[in-house]
Design a protein around this motif. Structure first.
Motif, PDB file in Angstrom:
ATOM      1  N   ALA A 272       0.725  -1.325  -0.066  1.00  0.00           N
ATOM      2  CA  ALA A 272       0.038   0.021  -0.096  1.00  0.00           C
ATOM      3  C   ALA A 272       0.907   1.242  -0.136  1.00  0.00           C
ATOM      4  O   ALA A 272       0.645   2.194  -0.580  1.00  0.00           O
ATOM      5  N   LEU A 273       1.948   1.230   0.696  1.00  0.00           N
ATOM      6  CA  LEU A 273       2.702   2.232   0.899  1.00  0.00           C
ATOM      7  C   LEU A 273       3.536   2.319  -0.601  1.00  0.00           C
ATOM      8  O   LEU A 273       3.698   3.794  -0.918  1.00  0.00           O
ATOM      9  N   ALA A 274       3.878   1.470  -1.194  1.00  0.00           N
ATOM     10  CA  ALA A 274       4.486   1.769  -2.561  1.00  0.00           C
ATOM     11  C   ALA A 274       3.556   2.172  -3.687  1.00  0.00           C
ATOM     12  O   ALA A 274       3.656   2.941  -4.493  1.00  0.00           O
ATOM     13  N   ALA A 275       2.221   1.595  -3.527  1.00  0.00           N
ATOM     14  CA  ALA A 275       0.991   2.140  -4.413  1.00  0.00           C
ATOM     15  C   ALA A 275       0.988   3.648  -4.097  1.00  0.00           C
ATOM     16  O   ALA A 275       0.820   4.298  -5.173  1.00  0.00           O
ATOM     17  N   ALA A 276       0.724   4.113  -2.983  1.00  0.00           N
ATOM     18  CA  ALA A 276       0.449   5.266  -2.623  1.00  0.00           C
ATOM     19  C   ALA A 276       1.738   6.210  -3.037  1.00  0.00           C
ATOM     20  O   ALA A 276       1.629   7.323  -3.810  1.00  0.00           O
ATOM     21  N   GLY A 277       2.976   5.947  -2.900  1.00  0.00           N
ATOM     22  CA  GLY A 277       4.160   6.807  -3.346  1.00  0.00           C
ATOM     23  C   GLY A 277       4.330   6.834  -4.945  1.00  0.00           C
ATOM     24  O   GLY A 277       4.368   7.861  -5.540  1.00  0.00           O
ATOM     25  N   GLY A 278       3.731   5.879  -5.795  1.00  0.00           N
ATOM     26  CA  GLY A 278       3.731   5.613  -7.117  1.00  0.00           C
ATOM     27  C   GLY A 278       2.624   6.665  -7.468  1.00  0.00           C
ATOM     28  O   GLY A 278       2.656   7.345  -8.614  1.00  0.00           O
ATOM     29  N   ALA A 279       1.214   6.750  -6.969  1.00  0.00           N
ATOM     30  CA  ALA A 279       0.274   7.688  -7.178  1.00  0.00           C
ATOM     31  C   ALA A 279       0.672   9.127  -7.029  1.00  0.00           C
ATOM     32  O   ALA A 279       0.325   9.793  -7.789  1.00  0.00           O
ATOM     33  N   VAL A 280       1.481   9.317  -6.150  1.00  0.00           N
ATOM     34  CA  VAL A 280       1.847  10.736  -5.798  1.00  0.00           C
ATOM     35  C   VAL A 280       2.947  11.020  -7.070  1.00  0.00           C
ATOM     36  O   VAL A 280       2.760  12.140  -7.437  1.00  0.00           O
ATOM     37  N   VAL A 281       3.859  10.078  -7.377  1.00  0.00           N
ATOM     38  CA  VAL A 281       4.576  10.396  -8.250  1.00  0.00           C
ATOM     39  C   VAL A 281       3.762  10.606  -9.889  1.00  0.00           C
ATOM     40  O   VAL A 281       4.271  11.780 -10.714  1.00  0.00           O
ATOM     41  N   LEU A 282       2.859   9.873  -9.883  1.00  0.00           N
ATOM     42  CA  LEU A 282       2.094  10.227 -11.107  1.00  0.00           C
ATOM     43  C   LEU A 282       1.410  11.565 -11.065  1.00  0.00           C
ATOM     44  O   LEU A 282       1.316  12.380 -12.109  1.00  0.00           O
ATOM     45  N   VAL A 283       0.758  11.819 -10.060  1.00  0.00           N
ATOM     46  CA  VAL A 283       0.067  13.182  -9.814  1.00  0.00           C
ATOM     47  C   VAL A 283       1.005  14.141 -10.011  1.00  0.00           C
ATOM     48  O   VAL A 283       0.771  15.180 -10.851  1.00  0.00           O
ATOM     49  N   VAL A 284       2.254  14.071  -9.365  1.00  0.00           N
ATOM     50  CA  VAL A 284       3.127  15.102  -9.592  1.00  0.00           C
ATOM     51  C   VAL A 284       3.627  15.499 -10.898  1.00  0.00           C
ATOM     52  O   VAL A 284       3.737  16.549 -11.434  1.00  0.00           O
ATOM     53  N   GLY A 285       3.945  14.173 -11.520  1.00  0.00           N
ATOM     54  CA  GLY A 285       4.256  14.292 -13.062  1.00  0.00           C
ATOM     55  C   GLY A 285       3.267  14.948 -14.122  1.00  0.00           C
ATOM     56  O   GLY A 285       3.685  15.531 -14.830  1.00  0.00           O
TER      57      GLY A 285
END
Length: 110
Positions: A62-75
């Motif tokens: 879940a932590l990795a998925a949340a980090g990936g989502a943050v990267v995608l949104v910022v990108g």
């Protein structure tokens, strides 16, 4: 002209000047060793050690998925800002060309 006059000590001497001890009649007692304190005086309590955080496999995913989502949104935000700047630049260039042609036509008519 207005320089502060701060004494400079280029080489430390290693001599430590003790702080002035308060006068006995001022009502303030100097610091004492904790072993000499009366039983009603207590030292400051120490903070307990914090427990370590343990991640289960599910929470790690879940932590990795949340980090990936943050990267995608910022990108996505950064790409959209870059696109907005590029569109503005092209629009300004087109306006400059049109104004240049209009000014050239006005100068020919005179």
């Amino acid at each position: 002209m207005l320089r502060p006059r701060i004494p400079v000590n280029p080489l430390p001497t290693g001599i430590v000047t003790p702080l002035a001890q308060p006068v006995a009649h001022s009502g303030i007692e100097p610091n004492r060793d904790p072993s000499q304190m009366a039983p009603d005086h207590h030292a400051a309590p120490t903070t307990p050690a914090r427990p370590t955080v343990q991640l289960t496999p599910g929470s790690a995913v879940a932590l990795a998925a949340a980090g990936g989502a943050v990267v995608l949104v910022v990108g996505a935000v950064l790409v959209s800002m870059l696109l907005a700047v590029a569109i503005t630049g092209v629009a300004v260039a087109v306006i400059a060309v049109v104004l240049r042609l209009l000014i050239k036509d006005l100068q020919k008519g005179w």
